[in-house]
Scaffold this motif. Structure first.
Motif, short mmCIF file in Angstrom:
data_model
loop_
_atom_site.label_atom_id
_atom_site.label_comp_id
_atom_site.label_asym_id
_atom_site.label_seq_id
_atom_site.Cartn_x
_atom_site.Cartn_y
_atom_site.Cartn_z
N CYS A 1 4.04 -7.35 4.25
CA CYS A 1 3.26 -6.15 3.97
C CYS A 1 4.21 -4.97 3.83
N ILE B 1 4.52 -0.59 3.08
CA ILE B 1 3.89 0.73 2.93
C ILE B 1 4.93 1.66 2.31
N LYS C 1 3.90 2.67 -4.88
CA LYS C 1 3.55 1.28 -4.57
C LYS C 1 3.60 0.38 -5.80
N LYS D 1 -3.86 2.97 5.47
CA LYS D 1 -2.82 2.17 4.82
C LYS D 1 -2.38 1.01 5.72
N ALA D 2 -2.26 1.29 7.02
CA ALA D 2 -1.80 0.27 7.96
C ALA D 2 -2.84 -0.83 8.15
N ALA E 1 0.85 -1.19 0.00
CA ALA E 1 0.00 0.00 0.00
C ALA E 1 0.89 1.24 0.00
N GLY E 2 0.27 2.41 -0.09
CA GLY E 2 1.03 3.66 -0.07
C GLY E 2 0.41 4.68 -1.00
N GLY F 1 -6.45 0.94 2.09
CA GLY F 1 -5.91 -0.31 2.61
C GLY F 1 -6.96 -1.08 3.38
N LEU G 1 3.85 8.25 2.04
CA LEU G 1 2.47 8.72 2.21
C LEU G 1 2.36 10.18 1.82
N ALA H 1 -2.55 7.33 7.14
CA ALA H 1 -1.66 6.24 7.56
C ALA H 1 -2.44 5.11 8.22
#
Length: 283
Positions: A253, A255, A142, A277-278, A137-138, A239, A258, A274
């Protein structure tokens, strides 16, 4: 429909386009100086007459063999090409495009719950659990990170699969096996298997999935079918609520950097973004 071949002022360059309803789509293609047009195959691009807002959806139709004095003709007419299974698949995909605007709540909530049901219908849940998945993700980078990871693993001798978005010309660009776009035959085999089963089980409470959700499901089908050693999956948006977050046990995983993007969905602070995304992290 008519084809336009414009041998432009630039050496070794030809502009190929197919015109529909006074709208033309062109592709500039470079050829070596010694190339003749007796044996060059180029895709023709057709409008599938499905306009969502201001977006036109295009698909690759039958490949057109450019033969001198045959398919490129002076009166602007092309022979009729029969519809292929691939063209039919593109029309089905087009039907999944929703009219939902960014920031609006989806008409059907619980996206991940529905993803789980779709995967269960297709019998993919157990197969997915056996996949070694890198989930990325990001905001920026990404897609590049996915490609870097794939190249490293492939160089080390692993069989790889990559799912990224969007595509530029052909939807098969989203699905790569060992660094190469999925073949048309393999794409169609997996596509119709998924489509027919989901359509048969579709109800008002569980309709056909939207476009990106279906493509995500299709990526899982392709990668399990191809028995890849590692599948690298790029998140579509955010995410936590993304369709790709149906992955229950990722191996890794990641990231990327951002930034302030999609704030109407993810929030207007870096902390909120964030957090979304997390959401791909699993314990």
């Amino acid at each position: 429909m008519r084809m336009i071949a414009n041998f432009s002022m630039y050496p070794n360059t030809v502009m190929i386009g197919v015109s529909h309803s006074n709208r033309s789509h062109f592709k500039s293609t470079q050829f070596p100086a010694y190339t003749t047009f007796d044996n060059v195959i180029l895709p023709a691009y057709t409008n599938i007459n499905n306009v969502i807002g201001r977006r036109f959806v295009h698909k690759t139709s039958s490949e057109v063999l450019l033969e001198r004095g045959s398919n490129v003709v002076s009166n602007g007419q092309l022979p009729n090409f029969p519809s292929s299974s691939y063209e039919a698949a593109m029309e089905k995909l087009s039907s999944l495009i929703t009219r939902q605007r960014r920031g609006e709540k989806p008409p059907l909530p619980n996206k991940l719950g529905r993803m789980s049901m779709y995967l269960k219908i297709l019998g993919l849940e157990e197969d997915m659990n056996r996949l070694k998945i890198i989930h990325v993700a990001g905001t920026k980078g990404k897609g590049s990170t996915c490609i870097f990871c794939e190249a490293i693993l492939r160089e080390c001798g692993f069989r790889t699969g990559v799912f990224t978005s969007p595509h530029l010309i052909d939807v098969r660009e989203r699905f790569r096996i060992d660094g190469i776009d999925i073949s048309e035959d393999k794409f169609l085999e997996c596509f119709w298997d998924c489509w027919n089963q989901l359509e048969e089980k579709a109800t008002e409470q569980l309709p056909m999935p939207p476009l990106f959700q279906f493509l995500t499901i299709l990526s899982f089908k392709i990668f399990t079918s191809e028995q890849v050693d590692a599948a690298i999956i790029e998140v579509g948006l955010g995410g936590t609520e993304d369709s790709t977050n149906a992955i229950k046990e990722p191996t890794v995983c990641g990231i990327t950097s951002l930034g302030m993007d999609h704030t109407e969905i993810l929030g207007d602070t870096l902390g909120q973004i964030a957090s979304h995304k997390a959401g791909i992290f699993k314990i």
